[in-house]
Every structure is written in structure tokens, then in C-alpha cells.
Write an enzyme that holds these catalytic residues in place. Structure first.
Site, mmCIF file in Angstrom:
data_model
loop_
_atom_site.group_PDB
_atom_site.id
_atom_site.type_symbol
_atom_site.label_atom_id
_atom_site.label_comp_id
_atom_site.label_asym_id
_atom_site.label_seq_id
_atom_site.Cartn_x
_atom_site.Cartn_y
_atom_site.Cartn_z
ATOM 1 N N ARG A 87 -6.717 7.114 -3.498
ATOM 2 C CA ARG A 87 -6.461 5.832 -4.166
ATOM 3 C C ARG A 87 -7.607 4.942 -3.822
ATOM 4 O O ARG A 87 -8.041 3.946 -4.449
ATOM 5 C CB ARG A 87 -5.439 5.152 -3.398
ATOM 6 N N TYR A 88 -8.414 5.104 -2.589
ATOM 7 C CA TYR A 88 -9.695 4.582 -2.239
ATOM 8 C C TYR A 88 -10.566 5.095 -2.168
ATOM 9 O O TYR A 88 -10.626 6.268 -1.769
ATOM 10 C CB TYR A 88 -9.526 3.932 -0.698
ATOM 11 N N ARG A 91 -11.837 7.287 1.266
ATOM 12 C CA ARG A 91 -11.005 8.102 1.987
ATOM 13 C C ARG A 91 -9.577 8.636 1.251
ATOM 14 O O ARG A 91 -9.236 8.064 0.234
ATOM 15 C CB ARG A 91 -10.222 7.271 3.298
ATOM 16 N N CYS A 100 8.927 17.342 9.224
ATOM 17 C CA CYS A 100 8.941 16.336 10.099
ATOM 18 C C CYS A 100 9.604 16.888 11.429
ATOM 19 O O CYS A 100 10.525 17.525 11.214
ATOM 20 C CB CYS A 100 9.155 15.031 10.041
ATOM 21 N N CYS A 104 13.305 10.091 9.530
ATOM 22 C CA CYS A 104 13.518 8.657 9.658
ATOM 23 C C CYS A 104 14.353 8.171 8.700
ATOM 24 O O CYS A 104 13.839 8.300 7.297
ATOM 25 C CB CYS A 104 12.260 7.717 9.866
ATOM 26 N N CYS A 107 12.151 6.429 5.774
ATOM 27 C CA CYS A 107 11.097 6.921 5.466
ATOM 28 C C CYS A 107 10.757 6.509 4.098
ATOM 29 O O CYS A 107 11.526 6.784 2.975
ATOM 30 C CB CYS A 107 11.064 8.381 5.720
ATOM 31 N N ARG A 109 8.698 8.231 2.381
ATOM 32 C CA ARG A 109 8.539 9.643 1.707
ATOM 33 C C ARG A 109 9.775 10.271 1.635
ATOM 34 O O ARG A 109 9.815 11.494 1.802
ATOM 35 C CB ARG A 109 7.271 10.344 2.152
ATOM 36 N N ASP A 304 2.252 -2.133 1.242
ATOM 37 C CA ASP A 304 1.661 -1.107 0.414
ATOM 38 C C ASP A 304 2.387 -1.688 -1.209
ATOM 39 O O ASP A 304 3.462 -1.560 -1.020
ATOM 40 C CB ASP A 304 2.319 0.057 0.831
ATOM 41 N N LYS A 311 -2.629 -1.228 0.219
ATOM 42 C CA LYS A 311 -2.089 -1.972 1.280
ATOM 43 C C LYS A 311 -2.972 -3.221 1.223
ATOM 44 O O LYS A 311 -4.214 -3.154 1.151
ATOM 45 C CB LYS A 311 -2.440 -1.107 2.566
HETATM 46 C C1 LIG Z 1 -2.377 3.991 3.694
HETATM 47 C C2 LIG Z 1 -3.457 4.801 2.887
HETATM 48 C C3 LIG Z 1 -4.674 4.896 3.282
HETATM 49 C C4 LIG Z 1 -5.341 4.463 4.357
HETATM 50 O O1 LIG Z 1 -5.493 3.037 4.423
HETATM 51 P P1 LIG Z 1 -6.229 2.275 5.666
HETATM 52 O O2 LIG Z 1 -6.073 0.883 5.307
HETATM 53 O O3 LIG Z 1 -7.766 2.829 5.597
HETATM 54 O O4 LIG Z 1 -5.657 2.569 6.843
HETATM 55 C C5 LIG Z 1 -5.750 5.753 2.208
HETATM 56 N N1 LIG Z 1 -5.139 6.275 1.291
HETATM 57 C C6 LIG Z 1 -3.924 6.107 1.077
HETATM 58 C C7 LIG Z 1 -3.468 6.721 -0.154
HETATM 59 C C8 LIG Z 1 -2.832 5.246 1.657
HETATM 60 O O5 LIG Z 1 -1.687 5.090 1.366
HETATM 61 S S1 SF4 Z 2 8.319 8.124 8.726
HETATM 62 FE FE1 SF4 Z 2 8.738 9.941 7.280
HETATM 63 S S2 SF4 Z 2 6.888 11.271 7.284
HETATM 64 FE FE2 SF4 Z 2 6.956 9.895 8.968
HETATM 65 S S3 SF4 Z 2 7.829 10.911 10.796
HETATM 66 FE FE3 SF4 Z 2 9.717 9.987 9.753
HETATM 67 S S4 SF4 Z 2 10.578 11.144 8.140
HETATM 68 FE FE4 SF4 Z 2 8.715 12.152 8.740
#
Ligand SMILES: *Cc1c(COP(=O)(O)O)cnc(C)c1O
Ligand code: SF4
Length: 352
Positions: A87-88, A91, A100, A104, A107, A109, A304, A311
Site C-alpha cells: 500500500r505504501y 514497505r 494465531c 481476539c 480482530c 482480520r 486505518d 493509516k
Molecule cells: C499498517 C500498515 C503498514 C505499516 O504502516 P506504518 O505506519 O509504517 O506502521 C504497512 N502496510 C500496510 C498495508 C499497513 O496496513
Molecule cells: S488481533 Fe487478530 S491477527 Fe492479531 S493476534 Fe488477535 S486474532 Fe490474531
């Protein structure tokens, strides 16, 4: 490969006294929809409501609000290869597993965690090929699921491969393991983490009661190995949505050599509305903390943006533009207003 780690059942939670018998019928469909899992460490710590509410299902999870999404942060919007999100520019996040040690309840995801296990080798190879072919990528963030559920052998293989890619400087791992399964932080695990590019570990933790003596010891081993430690916390109603609880958590983290990095506004995952605060409430808490605790203890409060837009910090805002160009109103930690002005270029100063 499917996830074979043991789940915790509604009956187990009933036996632990963590749910009421009257809630069992309503919780069974919730348990079908979203997996339940706690480690022995977190079952033990669940005498604290701040811990229990994170892992024990709630009947409110069956409520889906119209704004809630199956892919709240748009992981799938920017995915060049399976498991990889770019996305960025500089990174990527690489979901090396969907497993996991705990699931949670909030979560972001939750629709995908636990559905499958480790990322299949061909997908991992394709992701690493993409990273190798993309010189703009300086940082690879392993996520999941939880990357530290992988064996040290697998993590080492990934770290060593990344070390052969000259433009990858940083390996970042987002994990809950040092807290929820501290016994997994072995010498072998630490050796694996430090076998590739410079490693940073970002610990996901939401309440000081998660930081058991065993977790503290695991964090100590990681810090002693020279791995910089950061943390991310989700702002959760009924768990940590007050300044006292967060002050306690952030101070405990710094004491354990963990720098609080992000406080996340709770994402729009399905069945999580009972956990979500308003943004205004989050800003009030952050403003209160600013006046009370060390700057080292303060994370950045972020959202986000739903849909995969990234974010961003969401305040509180301490500076607003004033009426005249270059003038501002600044709010101090006690909430009082002050004016501030940029140097005015039309008013030149002559020193002789
Ligand atoms: C959160 C996230 C990151 C990391 O973002 P930082 O602001 O550098 O911590 C990188 N890629 C994706 C897709 C993310 O959701
Ligand atoms: S927040 Fe989601 S991905 Fe992270 S440990 Fe909990 S269940 Fe797993």
C-alpha cells in the site's frame, strides 16, 4: 494447510466461569462464525475483565452494523501476490500465516484468521520474488495471523532470504506472542529473528494485566538480544477506553523497554461495534494522557481509513490556524489556548 492448533470451546469457557450459562445458546452461533482460542497464559490472566473481554466471545458479536466490512482496512485492495499487501511505496506487509495463538474478538482480520494455516510455499516464493523485483521496498513487515506462530526454522529461512535482497533494510514483525505465549520466545526464536535484516518487533497488547511475569521475562530476552521493541494497542470500549488504564499500560511497556508506537481506533470489522469508541472520546483520552505521562509513553492515535487508503494520525489536534495568515492557536496540555505566529517576511529585521 489448515490450522490444527486446539480451539477453546464455549463449554471450556463455561467451566472457567468466563461465560454465564444463560449466554450459551446465543454464543454457539457466534463461536461458529468467529473462532475462539486462548492460550493457557491468557486463560490464566482472564480473571482480569480487561483481558477476558478481549478473548471471551460476547453475544453482541452477532450484531453486524451497516458500516462494518469484511475487509476493514482494504488488505485485499493492494495485493500484488497472495499474502502480500503493498500500500505504501517503501514497505509491504506479508501475511506469512493466518494462525494465531489467540483469537481476539475485535480482530480486524477476523474474517481470515484461522481459516488457513501457513502461507503455501509457492505463494511465499512469489511474494519474495515480488519484493526482490521491487527496489522501492525497504521494509518487510511480517504479519498474519501471527508470524511468531511459525517455527524458528521457517522464520529463519524467510529472514535469511530477505537478507539476500540488498534493498530490504528492515524486517518488522507484528506479534502478540511475547505476551500470549511467552514460552515461544526461545533462544532459537531470537536467533531466527536476528538472522536477517535489522529486526524490529511490534508487540500487540491492550491491557497491563496481559503483562504477566512470563511476558515480562520474554520481553526482557528480546530487548537483551538488541531487538528494538515497539507496541500497538487497539482502543477498546470496556477494556482500555480510559486514561488511567492506558497510562498504566504505556508505563508498564516503557518499563519493559517497549516504546508505545500506535493506538489504533478500532477497525470496522464485523460484529465489533460493542468495542468501538467514538473518535472524539479517543482524542479526549489522548489529550488527558499528554498532560499526565512521559512523552516516551505516548503512542500516536491512528485510524486505518476503511477501503485501503492508509493509516493517519487522528489527533487530538493541538494547533489550529488563526485569523491572520501565519498565526495559530495552540492548546497546551492543560487545555489553555495560546497564540503563536510564524516569522512575518514583510517585517524585515535589520541588524547592524
Ligand atoms: C499498517 C500498515 C503498514 C505499516 O504502516 P506504518 O505506519 O509504517 O506502521 C504497512 N502496510 C500496510 C498495508 C499497513 O496496513
Ligand atoms: S488481533 Fe487478530 S491477527 Fe492479531 S493476534 Fe488477535 S486474532 Fe490474531
Amino acid at each position: 494447510m489448515s490450522d490444527t492448533r486446539a480451539s477453546v470451546t464455549v463449554d471450556d469457557l463455561l467451566r472457567d466461569g468466563l461465560i454465564a450459562p444463560a449466554d450459551v445458546p446465543a454464543l454457539s452461533p457466534v463461536a461458529q462464525d468467529f473462532r475462539i482460542r486462548l492460550t493457557p497464559a491468557m486463560r490464566g490472566a482472564s480473571t482480569s475483565p480487561g483481558v477476558a473481554r478481549q478473548f471471551v466471545p460476547d453475544t453482541a458479536e452477532s450484531i453486524t452494523r451497516p458500516e462494518e466490512l469484511t475487509d476493514p482496512i482494504g488488505d485485499r485492495v493492494h495485493s500484488p501476490t497472495p499474502g502480500l499487501t503493498h500500500r505504501y511505496p517503501d514497505r509491504v506487509i506479508l501475511a506469512v500465516t493466518q494462525s494465531c495463538e489467540v483469537y481476539c474478538r475485535f480482530c480486524f482480520r477476523r474474517e481470515t484468521v484461522g481459516a488457513t494455516g501457513t502461507l503455501p510455499q509457492p505463494d511465499l516464493d512469489a511474494a519474495l520474488d515480488y519484493i526482490r523485483a521491487t527496489p522501492a521496498i525497504h521494509e518487510v513487515i511480517l504479519t498474519g495471523g501471527d508470524p511468531l506462530t511459525l517455527s524458528p526454522r521457517r522464520l529463519r529461512a524467510i529472514a535469511e532470504t530477505l537478507a539476500t535482497i540488498p534493498h530490504v533494510d528492515i524486517l518488522r514483525l507484528h506479534t502478540r506472542i511475547p505476551v500470549v505465549a511467552p514460552d515461544r520466545i526461545t533462544d532459537g526464536m531470537i536467533a531466527a529473528l536476528t538472522s536477517g535484516p535489522t529486526a524490529f518487533l511490534v508487540l500487540h497488547t491492550n491491557h497491563a494485566d496481559e503483562l504477566t511475569p512470563a511476558a515480562t521475562a520474554a520481553l526482557g530476552r528480546l530487548a537483551d538480544a538488541g531487538i528494538p521493541l515497539l507496541s500497538q494497542t487497539v482502543l477498546l470500549r470496556g477494556v482500555n477506553d480510559d486514561a488511567d488504564t492506558l497510562a498504566q499500560l504505556f508505563r508498564a511497556l516503557v518499563r519493559n523497554r517497549v516504546k508505545p508506537y500506535y493506538l489504533h481506533h478500532c477497525d470496522l470489522a464485523r460484529g465489533t461495534s460493542h468495542f468501538r469508541t467514538t473518535i472524539v472520546r479517543g482524542q479526549e483520552i489522548m489529550a488527558e494522557l499528554r498532560g499526565r505521562i512521559s512523552g516516551m509513553c505516548l503512542p500516536t492515535y491512528v485510524l486505518d481509513i476503511p477501503g485501503g487508503f492508509g493509516k493517519v494520525p487522528i489527533g487530538p489536534q493541538h494547533v489550529t490556524p488563526g485569523a491572520a495568515p501565519g498565526s495559530y492557536t495552540v492548546i497546551d496540555p492543560q487545555g489553555r489556548s495560546h497564540s503563536y505566529a510564524d516569522p512575518d517576511p514583510s517585517r524585515s529585521v535589520h541588524n547592524r
